[in-house]
Write an enzyme that holds these catalytic residues in place. Structure first.
Site, PDB file in Angstrom:
ATOM      1  N   LYS A 189     -12.661 -19.988   5.678  1.00  0.00           N
ATOM      2  CA  LYS A 189     -13.289 -21.234   6.134  1.00  0.00           C
ATOM      3  C   LYS A 189     -12.907 -22.342   5.163  1.00  0.00           C
ATOM      4  O   LYS A 189     -13.497 -22.490   4.100  1.00  0.00           O
ATOM      5  CB  LYS A 189     -14.815 -21.124   6.217  1.00  0.00           C
ATOM      6  CG  LYS A 189     -15.388 -22.216   7.141  1.00  0.00           C
ATOM      7  CD  LYS A 189     -16.794 -22.614   6.851  1.00  0.00           C
ATOM      8  CE  LYS A 189     -16.936 -23.577   5.726  1.00  0.00           C
ATOM      9  NZ  LYS A 189     -16.192 -24.857   5.869  1.00  0.00           N
ATOM     10  N   GLU A 264     -15.555 -19.524  -7.741  1.00  0.00           N
ATOM     11  CA  GLU A 264     -14.658 -20.420  -8.499  1.00  0.00           C
ATOM     12  C   GLU A 264     -15.248 -21.807  -8.358  1.00  0.00           C
ATOM     13  O   GLU A 264     -15.071 -22.462  -7.334  1.00  0.00           O
ATOM     14  CB  GLU A 264     -13.279 -20.408  -7.862  1.00  0.00           C
ATOM     15  CG  GLU A 264     -12.622 -19.086  -7.940  1.00  0.00           C
ATOM     16  CD  GLU A 264     -11.324 -19.181  -8.702  1.00  0.00           C
ATOM     17  OE1 GLU A 264     -10.822 -20.271  -8.929  1.00  0.00           O
ATOM     18  OE2 GLU A 264     -10.839 -18.113  -9.076  1.00  0.00           O
ATOM     19  N   CYS A 298     -10.396 -29.035 -10.232  1.00  0.00           N
ATOM     20  CA  CYS A 298     -11.484 -28.334 -10.935  1.00  0.00           C
ATOM     21  C   CYS A 298     -11.206 -28.240 -12.436  1.00  0.00           C
ATOM     22  O   CYS A 298     -12.127 -28.215 -13.233  1.00  0.00           O
ATOM     23  CB  CYS A 298     -11.691 -26.960 -10.330  1.00  0.00           C
ATOM     24  SG  CYS A 298     -10.180 -26.012 -10.226  1.00  0.00           S
ATOM     25  N   GLU A 394     -19.972 -32.777 -13.474  1.00  0.00           N
ATOM     26  CA  GLU A 394     -18.643 -33.013 -12.936  1.00  0.00           C
ATOM     27  C   GLU A 394     -18.644 -34.293 -12.090  1.00  0.00           C
ATOM     28  O   GLU A 394     -19.456 -34.430 -11.181  1.00  0.00           O
ATOM     29  CB  GLU A 394     -18.274 -31.807 -12.060  1.00  0.00           C
ATOM     30  CG  GLU A 394     -16.842 -31.775 -11.642  1.00  0.00           C
ATOM     31  CD  GLU A 394     -16.534 -30.529 -10.813  1.00  0.00           C
ATOM     32  OE1 GLU A 394     -17.345 -30.169  -9.955  1.00  0.00           O
ATOM     33  OE2 GLU A 394     -15.464 -29.935 -11.047  1.00  0.00           O
TER      34      GLU A 394
HETATM   35  P1  NAD Z   1     -18.497 -27.863  -1.604  1.00  0.00           P
HETATM   36  O1  NAD Z   1     -19.209 -26.917  -2.470  1.00  0.00           O
HETATM   37  O2  NAD Z   1     -19.240 -29.010  -1.014  1.00  0.00           O
HETATM   38  O3  NAD Z   1     -17.847 -27.117  -0.347  1.00  0.00           O
HETATM   39  C1  NAD Z   1     -16.954 -26.038  -0.518  1.00  0.00           C
HETATM   40  C2  NAD Z   1     -16.893 -25.240   0.759  1.00  0.00           C
HETATM   41  O4  NAD Z   1     -18.154 -24.618   0.992  1.00  0.00           O
HETATM   42  C3  NAD Z   1     -16.580 -26.048   2.028  1.00  0.00           C
HETATM   43  O5  NAD Z   1     -15.673 -25.312   2.814  1.00  0.00           O
HETATM   44  C4  NAD Z   1     -17.934 -26.111   2.714  1.00  0.00           C
HETATM   45  O6  NAD Z   1     -17.861 -26.290   4.113  1.00  0.00           O
HETATM   46  C5  NAD Z   1     -18.478 -24.748   2.359  1.00  0.00           C
HETATM   47  N1  NAD Z   1     -19.926 -24.551   2.511  1.00  0.00           N
HETATM   48  C6  NAD Z   1     -20.927 -25.459   2.362  1.00  0.00           C
HETATM   49  N2  NAD Z   1     -22.128 -24.871   2.576  1.00  0.00           N
HETATM   50  C7  NAD Z   1     -21.891 -23.567   2.865  1.00  0.00           C
HETATM   51  C8  NAD Z   1     -22.713 -22.460   3.195  1.00  0.00           C
HETATM   52  N3  NAD Z   1     -24.048 -22.557   3.271  1.00  0.00           N
HETATM   53  N4  NAD Z   1     -22.122 -21.273   3.454  1.00  0.00           N
HETATM   54  C9  NAD Z   1     -20.771 -21.134   3.377  1.00  0.00           C
HETATM   55  N5  NAD Z   1     -19.937 -22.161   3.079  1.00  0.00           N
HETATM   56  C10 NAD Z   1     -20.490 -23.361   2.820  1.00  0.00           C
HETATM   57  O7  NAD Z   1     -17.252 -28.350  -2.471  1.00  0.00           O
HETATM   58  P2  NAD Z   1     -16.249 -29.504  -2.131  1.00  0.00           P
HETATM   59  O8  NAD Z   1     -16.984 -30.810  -2.267  1.00  0.00           O
HETATM   60  O9  NAD Z   1     -15.551 -29.171  -0.857  1.00  0.00           O
HETATM   61  O10 NAD Z   1     -15.170 -29.338  -3.324  1.00  0.00           O
HETATM   62  C11 NAD Z   1     -15.324 -29.878  -4.593  1.00  0.00           C
HETATM   63  C12 NAD Z   1     -15.814 -28.834  -5.576  1.00  0.00           C
HETATM   64  O11 NAD Z   1     -14.953 -27.706  -5.589  1.00  0.00           O
HETATM   65  C13 NAD Z   1     -15.813 -29.326  -7.008  1.00  0.00           C
HETATM   66  O12 NAD Z   1     -17.010 -28.961  -7.656  1.00  0.00           O
HETATM   67  C14 NAD Z   1     -14.633 -28.599  -7.642  1.00  0.00           C
HETATM   68  O13 NAD Z   1     -14.699 -28.450  -9.019  1.00  0.00           O
HETATM   69  C15 NAD Z   1     -14.677 -27.308  -6.933  1.00  0.00           C
HETATM   70  N6  NAD Z   1     -13.386 -26.611  -7.022  1.00  0.00           N
HETATM   71  C16 NAD Z   1     -13.279 -25.497  -7.821  1.00  0.00           C
HETATM   72  C17 NAD Z   1     -12.066 -24.850  -7.966  1.00  0.00           C
HETATM   73  C18 NAD Z   1     -11.927 -23.634  -8.853  1.00  0.00           C
HETATM   74  O14 NAD Z   1     -11.016 -22.859  -8.644  1.00  0.00           O
HETATM   75  N7  NAD Z   1     -12.774 -23.421  -9.834  1.00  0.00           N
HETATM   76  C19 NAD Z   1     -10.956 -25.296  -7.282  1.00  0.00           C
HETATM   77  C20 NAD Z   1     -11.084 -26.414  -6.488  1.00  0.00           C
HETATM   78  C21 NAD Z   1     -12.328 -27.060  -6.353  1.00  0.00           C
END
Ligand code: NAD
Length: 504
Positions: A189, A264, A298, A394
């Site tokens: 997803k 992650e 990230c 962040e």
């Molecule tokens: P987010 O947490 O808002 O969303 C991430 C994903 O989770 C999306 O696909 C979203 O639709 C899904 N999601 C939301 N609620 C859910 C639920 N209840 N059940 C299942 N899935 C659900 O993050 P974002 O705003 O899309 O991305 C930014 C964040 O991602 C930042 O904090 C960044 O640091 C982090 N990030 C981490 C890494 C890493 O490898 N450590 C890499 C890239 C981004």
């Protein structure tokens, strides 16, 4: 300016995709009937398309399809045969390289030069893990009885993977390649805001010869599609890449269903510059660490820790350098900093800068001439109270907070003073000091005199609020397989009674 909607539609057509994103389930494109999701180009601000959330029912179908296909993947393909399919996936990604990079740039707003690199990395990931498909073998263990005891490494079954919007295809490849190399099926997803390249990747997997349904993609929302896939009986593991807040929600749902999770999450990584460093190189490194991809990474070096003796000089170097960075249209190959990827994140970043100013930060900014785009110019927050929100949490934008330190112990204390543990770096010519910093700064990845080098062959992940588990290198092979221990009695007169061999 190029007609973005026409460009987007023609790229989708080149990829044989509908320009209204659909889920890819069991080898077929399917459309849900849920809430409408809009894809807005963050540079031109036009709505490229709208599509409905796929919802829970399609998510359940995807899990069932993946379950069936995973069994075919293991039964009908040899281990080497799975590797050949993965090589073909890499080849097709290479053939469509420019189209995939273009569509990623239009939908996510990431500069085309970065998208080109990320798509090239995806084929590299499939090639790397293709080499492991026939090398995942077990051990023979010399147990103290008459048994032959051996282990095999088995796939888990269906892996549900959730990815964010900041590097959509790169993160999809990073997750899907090792999972299928280990013999699993995948339901992916992607962020509802950037689903297109993930859908394209799933269709490519099947075109390369993977069974229909081995890799499925849900074009939909977390609370509907995501939660249904976590709860589905076939899902054996959940891998989440995203924010710490959503990570907690996902881990809670997975925990209730007794499913293991890899998280992650984000970071607030310390980029530490000592007074003896090559300051020119450190300045370039500091800019790349936070301003590349508009800080939406990230591992971004979002806390710049500078030794007090050189702080003013070094901040001036970074501030002068940031005026030279090319900010603007992500489709222009010269652009180094594009827009923030979506409205919600843009509002978050600008609110954090405003709050930092109220908390006493001096705010230095670069320039942008694009009034309508969701652009935040590169920004330095200096003299910020170390405990303030902008220094601790962040921001996920091109915004660096500068903190100063007196000596090594002070640098380590400040570097470890947030709850994150994803990445970090040190700039110094003193080799012993560099190794001590590498040992003492809490981080899953640490660079010496550099920043942001990552590769599929080396483990990546964090601790505490940055998550747990690893998703690359050889370590991920342990995440995606589990050992089975097999005992074969070979003695004519077995020595084991009630499960125990008698002591000699
Ligand atoms: P987010 O947490 O808002 O969303 C991430 C994903 O989770 C999306 O696909 C979203 O639709 C899904 N999601 C939301 N609620 C859910 C639920 N209840 N059940 C299942 N899935 C659900 O993050 P974002 O705003 O899309 O991305 C930014 C964040 O991602 C930042 O904090 C960044 O640091 C982090 N990030 C981490 C890494 C890493 O490898 N450590 C890499 C890239 C981004």
């Amino acid at each position: 300016m190029l007609d973005r909607i026409a460009h987007y539609k023609s790229l989708c057509a080149e990829l044989s995709l509908s320009d209204t994103p659909q889920s890819y389930v069991g080898g077929a494109f399917v459309t849900g009937g849920g809430a409408k999701i809009a894809l807005e180009d963050p540079f031109s601000r036009v709505i490229l398309t709208e599509y409905p959330d796929c919802g829970a029912e399609i998510a359940k179908q995807a899990c069932a399809a993946s379950d069936a296909a995973q069994k075919v993947w293991m039964a009908d393909f040899t281990a080497a045969g799975r590797g050949i399919v993965m090589q073909k996936i890499a080849n097709i990604v290479d053939e469509r390289h420019e189209t995939l990079a273009q569509v990623e740039a239009v939908v996510s707003g990431k500069p085309i030069r970065d998208c080109r690199v990320e798509v090239a990395k995806v084929s590299e990931m499939f090639r790397y893990y293709a080499g492991y498909t026939d090398k995942l073998h077990g051990q023979v263990i010399p147990v103290p009885s008459g048994h032959l005891n051996y282990t095999v490494r088995e796939p888990l079954g269906v892996i549900f993977q959730i990815t964010p919007w900041n590097a959509p295809m790169f993160t999809a490849g990073w997750q899907v390649a090792p999972a299928i190399a280990c013999g699993n099926g995948v339901v992916l997803k992607p962020s509802e805001l950037t689903p297109v390249t993930s859908i394209a990747l799933a269709a490519i997997c099947e075109e390369a010869g993977a069974p229909k349904g081995l890799v499925n993609v849900l074009a939909g929302l977390g609370p509907t599609a995501g939660e249904a896939a976590i709860a589905h009986d076939a899902t054996r593991k959940v891998v989440f890449v995203g924010s710490p807040a959503t990570g907690r929600v996902v881990a809670t749902s997975a925990g209730k269903a007794l499913k293991p999770v890899v998280l992650e999450l984000g970071g607030k990584s310390a980029n530490i510059v000592f007074e003896d460093a090559d300051l020119e190189a450190a300045c370039k490194g500091a800019q790349a660490a936070i301003f590349a991809t508009a800080g939406q990474s990230c591992v971004a070096g979002s806390r710049l820790l500078v030794q007090a003796s050189i702080k003013d000089q070094f901040v001036k170097m970074v501030a002068d350098g940031m005026q030279q960075l090319k900010v603007g249209d992500p489709l222009d190959k010269a652009t180094e900093i594009g827009p923030i990827s979506n409205r919600r994140q843009f509002d978050h970043v600008t609110a954090m800068i405003g709050q930092a100013a109220k908390d006493g930060a001096s705010v230095l900014t670069g320039t942008s001439h694009e009034a309508d785009a969701l652009i935040v110019p590169p920004t330095i927050l200096a003299d910020l109270p170390p405990g303030s929100d902008a220094a601790q949490t962040e921001i996920f934008g091109p915004v660096v907070t500068v903190l100063s330190f007196e000596d090594e112990a002070d640098a380590i204390r400040i570097a470890n003073s947030t709850d994150f543990g994803l990445a970090g770096a040190v700039w110094t010519k003193n080799v012993s000091l560099a190794h001590r910093m590498a040992a003492n700064v809490r981080a899953g990845t640490f660079w010496v005199n550099g920043y942001k080098a990552i590769h599929v062959s080396t483990p990546f992940g964090g601790s505490r609020s940055s998550g747990f588990g690893r998703s690359s290198g050889m370590d991920v092979l342990m995440e995606y397989t589990e050992p089975k221990s097999i005992w074969v009695e070979t003695a004519q007169v077995p020595r084991v009674a009630f499960g125990y061999a008698p002591s000699e």
